[in-house]
Design a protein around this motif. Structure first.
Motif, short mmCIF file in Angstrom:
data_model
loop_
_atom_site.label_atom_id
_atom_site.label_comp_id
_atom_site.label_asym_id
_atom_site.label_seq_id
_atom_site.Cartn_x
_atom_site.Cartn_y
_atom_site.Cartn_z
N ALA A 71 -6.95 -2.17 -1.00
CA ALA A 71 -8.18 -1.37 -1.15
C ALA A 71 -8.13 -0.15 -0.22
CB ALA A 71 -9.40 -2.22 -0.85
N ARG A 72 -7.64 -0.34 1.01
CA ARG A 72 -7.49 0.81 1.92
C ARG A 72 -6.48 1.82 1.37
NH1 ARG A 72 -7.73 -3.09 5.93
NH2 ARG A 72 -5.49 -3.05 6.20
N PHE A 73 -5.41 1.32 0.77
CA PHE A 73 -4.41 2.21 0.18
C PHE A 73 -5.01 3.03 -0.95
CE2 PHE A 73 -1.24 2.96 -3.16
CZ PHE A 73 -0.40 3.81 -2.49
N TYR A 74 -5.80 2.38 -1.82
CA TYR A 74 -6.45 3.11 -2.91
C TYR A 74 -7.40 4.17 -2.38
CZ TYR A 74 -4.74 -0.23 -6.40
OH TYR A 74 -3.95 -0.98 -7.22
N CYS A 75 -8.17 3.84 -1.34
CA CYS A 75 -9.11 4.81 -0.77
C CYS A 75 -8.38 5.97 -0.10
CB CYS A 75 -10.04 4.12 0.23
SG CYS A 75 -11.25 3.05 -0.54
N SER A 76 -7.28 5.69 0.59
CA SER A 76 -6.54 6.79 1.21
C SER A 76 -5.86 7.66 0.14
CB SER A 76 -5.50 6.25 2.20
OG SER A 76 -4.51 5.51 1.53
N THR A 77 -5.41 7.05 -0.96
CA THR A 77 -4.84 7.82 -2.06
C THR A 77 -5.91 8.70 -2.70
OG1 THR A 77 -3.27 6.05 -2.49
CG2 THR A 77 -3.59 7.67 -4.24
N GLN A 78 -7.12 8.16 -2.84
CA GLN A 78 -8.23 8.92 -3.40
C GLN A 78 -8.57 10.12 -2.51
OE1 GLN A 78 -12.00 7.11 -2.97
NE2 GLN A 78 -13.00 8.40 -4.49
N ARG A 79 -8.62 9.90 -1.21
CA ARG A 79 -8.94 10.99 -0.29
C ARG A 79 -7.85 12.07 -0.30
NH1 ARG A 79 -10.10 9.41 5.67
NH2 ARG A 79 -12.10 8.85 4.77
N GLY A 80 -6.58 11.64 -0.32
CA GLY A 80 -5.49 12.60 -0.35
C GLY A 80 -5.47 13.42 -1.63
N ALA A 81 -5.76 12.78 -2.77
CA ALA A 81 -5.79 13.51 -4.04
C ALA A 81 -6.95 14.50 -4.06
CB ALA A 81 -5.91 12.52 -5.19
N ALA A 82 -8.10 14.11 -3.53
CA ALA A 82 -9.25 15.02 -3.50
C ALA A 82 -8.98 16.22 -2.61
CB ALA A 82 -10.49 14.27 -3.03
N ARG A 83 -8.31 16.00 -1.49
CA ARG A 83 -7.97 17.11 -0.60
C ARG A 83 -6.93 18.03 -1.24
NH1 ARG A 83 -7.45 14.45 5.41
NH2 ARG A 83 -9.69 14.20 5.76
#
Length: 139
Positions: free
Chosen positions: A50-62
């Motif tokens: 779940a943390r990996f998915y959230c960090s991937t989401q944040r990186g893609a948004a940035r």
């Protein structure tokens, strides 16, 4: 000179008459939404995933320079990217004198975030609801 037909094919115009603006980067927004939902779904089984998915989401948004909704940003820890859901990855407290605040504390890294509690919005001229007073009930 040829006559120019309608700008929109038959049936493509909305009923209201005004055209809705197209959403920019629809696929990117769908991917961000999918990652956020997937993080919620796998949280009970694998918090690390779940943390990996959230960090991937944040990186893609940035990377795509997209703004995430405030409700999404409030449920993800800024330091460790874990979900701040009560009981699962975060702890929620109500604190404050005068102006009450909601305090979210990440159970993984310990980072705290404070938000002002929202007051109920009422139409102008209406008084706040009051409960029964002791004068109304003769005992």
């Amino acid at each position: 000179m040829e006559s120019v037909g309608p700008a929109h094919p038959a049936g493509a115009r909305p009923m209201g008459g005004a055209m809705a603006a197209p959403v920019r980067d629809r696929e990117a927004l769908q991917r961000l939404s999918f990652l956020f939902q997937a993080a919620h779904w796998v949280l009970p089984y694998s918090p690390a995933l779940a943390r990996f998915y959230c960090s991937t989401q944040r990186g893609a948004a940035r990377r795509l320079v997209l703004r995430m909704a405030p409700s999404v940003k409030r449920t993800v820890c800024r330091r460790c990217c874990s979900l701040l859901l009560p009981g699962a990855g975060g702890c929620v407290r109500l604190r404050g004198r005068g102006q009450p605040r909601t305090v979210l504390r990440c159970r993984n890294c310990g980072r705290c975030r404070r938000y002002l509690c929202q007051q109920e919005l009422r139409p102008l001229g209406q008084a706040p609801p009051t409960g029964p007073t002791p004068e109304d009930n003769p005992a």
